[in-house]
Design a protein around this motif. Structure first.
Motif, PDB file in Angstrom:
ATOM      1  N   GLU A  57      32.005  50.415  44.745  1.00 49.51           N
ATOM      2  CA  GLU A  57      33.032  50.613  43.716  1.00 49.51           C
ATOM      3  C   GLU A  57      33.505  49.278  43.154  1.00 49.51           C
ATOM      4  O   GLU A  57      33.711  49.135  41.944  1.00 49.51           O
ATOM      5  N   GLN A  58      33.645  48.306  44.024  1.00 50.59           N
ATOM      6  CA  GLN A  58      34.082  46.984  43.571  1.00 50.59           C
ATOM      7  C   GLN A  58      33.022  46.343  42.688  1.00 50.59           C
ATOM      8  O   GLN A  58      33.336  45.769  41.636  1.00 50.59           O
ATOM      9  N   GLU A  60      30.753  47.893  40.948  1.00 52.33           N
ATOM     10  CA  GLU A  60      30.685  48.629  39.691  1.00 52.33           C
ATOM     11  C   GLU A  60      31.712  48.102  38.702  1.00 52.33           C
ATOM     12  O   GLU A  60      31.454  48.006  37.502  1.00 52.33           O
ATOM     13  N   ALA A  61      32.878  47.725  39.227  1.00 53.65           N
ATOM     14  CA  ALA A  61      33.932  47.182  38.372  1.00 53.65           C
ATOM     15  C   ALA A  61      33.623  45.752  37.938  1.00 53.65           C
ATOM     16  O   ALA A  61      34.005  45.328  36.845  1.00 53.65           O
ATOM     17  N   GLN A  62      32.909  45.017  38.788  1.00 59.69           N
ATOM     18  CA  GLN A  62      32.664  43.600  38.519  1.00 59.69           C
ATOM     19  C   GLN A  62      31.383  43.336  37.742  1.00 59.69           C
ATOM     20  O   GLN A  62      31.199  42.242  37.214  1.00 59.69           O
ATOM     21  N   ARG A  64      27.925  45.074  35.201  1.00 58.82           N
ATOM     22  CA  ARG A  64      27.638  46.024  34.132  1.00 58.82           C
ATOM     23  C   ARG A  64      26.605  47.061  34.572  1.00 58.82           C
ATOM     24  O   ARG A  64      25.930  47.664  33.751  1.00 58.82           O
ATOM     25  N   ARG A  67      27.067  53.078  38.940  1.00 52.90           N
ATOM     26  CA  ARG A  67      27.052  53.372  40.375  1.00 52.90           C
ATOM     27  C   ARG A  67      25.644  53.759  40.835  1.00 52.90           C
ATOM     28  O   ARG A  67      25.182  53.320  41.892  1.00 52.90           O
TER      29      ARG A  67
END
Length: 233
Positions: A57-58, A60-62, A64, A67
């Motif tokens: 999840e981290q 995916e946020a950081q 491009r 998931r």
């Protein structure tokens, strides 16, 4: 393709193209990407129980990457690198397969150091996908920042003529002798002399990141190479 680029655009552009192209080959040789849609679906099913949800999840946020893409990448990375990290020797082995007719060890060393952002002698999955996200999906500014970091060998915030020459010699050793026409031994230095003078606008003997980015952004060939591999994953 690379030979054609080499002949028409010079070593400075080849340096940018090889950076991205070699990263694609690294993915393929590690088993992290496949060009078959069916195998991707299989990877997704098998990877569901292997990934770490919080870390994913981290990332995916950081990055491009989606998931699902991260699940595929993580499973392949763990299969090929059970320890969870890649060391420099693995990088060298991979590039030796990619360029069997040349000596890729020096270029692999420089590229490894660029991926090894915390300089601990190993590249983790997090290190790898963060760098890959920039090379494949990043903005032009982000890609050029990453390329600058590769050329800035001693990480002092500047590129010297010697550092640029070291990178270009490494590229020549890796693939230059396999090109047609065969490059002369002095070719890397000649290219560096021309391109360094073009980049070093204030003639202070070093290239700053602003000078590097400005010069690259005004080079049509380099800008075109930035978009070559954006849809690999």
């Amino acid at each position: 393709m690379l030979s054609a680029i080499w002949e028409t655009e010079g070593l400075q552009t080849v340096g940018i193209v090889v950076l991205v192209f070699a990263s694609i080959k690294l993915l393929h040789l590690l088993g992290l990407i496949s060009f078959s849609e069916d195998s991707v679906e299989d990877e997704l099913e098998l990877s569901a129980v292997r990934h770490r949800p919080e870390g994913l999840e981290q990332l995916e946020a950081q990055t491009r990457f989606s998931r699902k893409e991260l699940q595929i990448l993580y499973r392949g990375f763990k299969n090929e690198c059970p320890s969870g990290v890649v060391n420099e020797e693995t990088f060298k082995d991979i590039y030796a397969q990619f360029f069997p007719q040349g000596d890729a060890s020096t270029y692999a060393h420089f590229l490894f150091n660029a991926f090894d952002t915390d300089h601990n002698g190993s590249v983790s999955f997090e290190d790898f996908v963060m760098g890959l996200s920039i090379l494949l999906r990043g903005t032009i500014q982000e890609k050029l920042n990453w390329a600058f970091n590769l050329y800035d060998i001693n990480k002092d915030g500047y590129i010297t003529k010697e550092e640029m020459l070291d990178i270009m010699k490494a590229i020549y050793d890796m693939m230059g002798k396999c090109t047609y026409p065969v490059l002369r031994e002095e070719t890397p230095r000649q290219h560096v002399e021309v391109f360094f003078q073009k980049m070093d606008k204030n003639k202070d003997g070093v290239v700053t990141i602003d000078e590097f980015i400005d010069c690259c952004q005004n080079d049509e060939n380099i800008m075109r190479s930035m978009h070559l591999f954006e849809n690999v994953l």
